[in-house]
Design a protein around this motif. Sequence first.
Motif, mmCIF file in Angstrom:
data_model
loop_
_atom_site.group_PDB
_atom_site.id
_atom_site.type_symbol
_atom_site.label_atom_id
_atom_site.label_comp_id
_atom_site.label_asym_id
_atom_site.label_seq_id
_atom_site.Cartn_x
_atom_site.Cartn_y
_atom_site.Cartn_z
ATOM 1 N N ARG A 140 42.093 38.109 48.696
ATOM 2 C CA ARG A 140 41.060 38.774 47.606
ATOM 3 C C ARG A 140 41.844 39.566 46.550
ATOM 4 N NH1 ARG A 140 35.454 40.249 51.004
ATOM 5 N NH2 ARG A 140 34.399 38.185 50.412
ATOM 6 N N GLU A 141 42.684 40.503 47.262
ATOM 7 C CA GLU A 141 43.575 41.362 46.476
ATOM 8 C C GLU A 141 44.730 40.734 45.611
ATOM 9 O OE1 GLU A 141 44.961 44.199 49.364
ATOM 10 O OE2 GLU A 141 43.229 45.024 50.112
ATOM 11 N N GLU A 144 43.004 38.540 42.967
ATOM 12 C CA GLU A 144 42.894 39.750 41.885
ATOM 13 C C GLU A 144 43.982 40.091 41.002
ATOM 14 O OE1 GLU A 144 40.156 42.732 43.584
ATOM 15 O OE2 GLU A 144 38.678 41.372 44.095
#
Length: 183
Positions: A140-141, A144
């Motif tokens: 996710r990080e 993003e």
Amino acid sequence: MSRHLDENIGELAGDGLQDGIDARRAQWARELPHVDTRGMAILGRARWITLAARPKIEAIFASYGLDTGEADVLFTLLRSGPPYRLRPTELYKSMMISSGGATNRIVKLVKAGLIRQVASDGDGRSLPVELTEEGLARAREAFEADMAVETLMLESLSWDEQAQLARLLRKLALSLGSSPSLE
């Protein structure tokens, strides 16, 4: 064709912008004036853009301890949705790589604790892989951060220009039969 377009794409659009591709096309227009270089105007630029963007994107992945291939596996599992699990065959088909390439990436990511292989009710030869909690958070990080960098790369284009370019590139990709699928 009798003569390729002597004008550059920028000149045709009336924006007056020139780049290295324009210079190459002008050289070819002098050397081989009968050759149509419109493909270079588009595909040459697409290649240059990809080469220019890769180091920035790869630096993002590296900051999360990943290479491009590993990020691709994590992102593919992430976008598959809960439970973030795919069989190796589904994984490699979705990423458009060989099964051997997927296997090597899976082994590295299992060792790193970012994915795990889970028992399956069916085929014991093809253990599904899924994101671990750490893998989910890192995926996710990293995704993003990647999208933030890619958004910055597009700042010179307005929203309308970005949408138009995306539509045109989709149309070209589909005509070439090379648009990524979601098998």
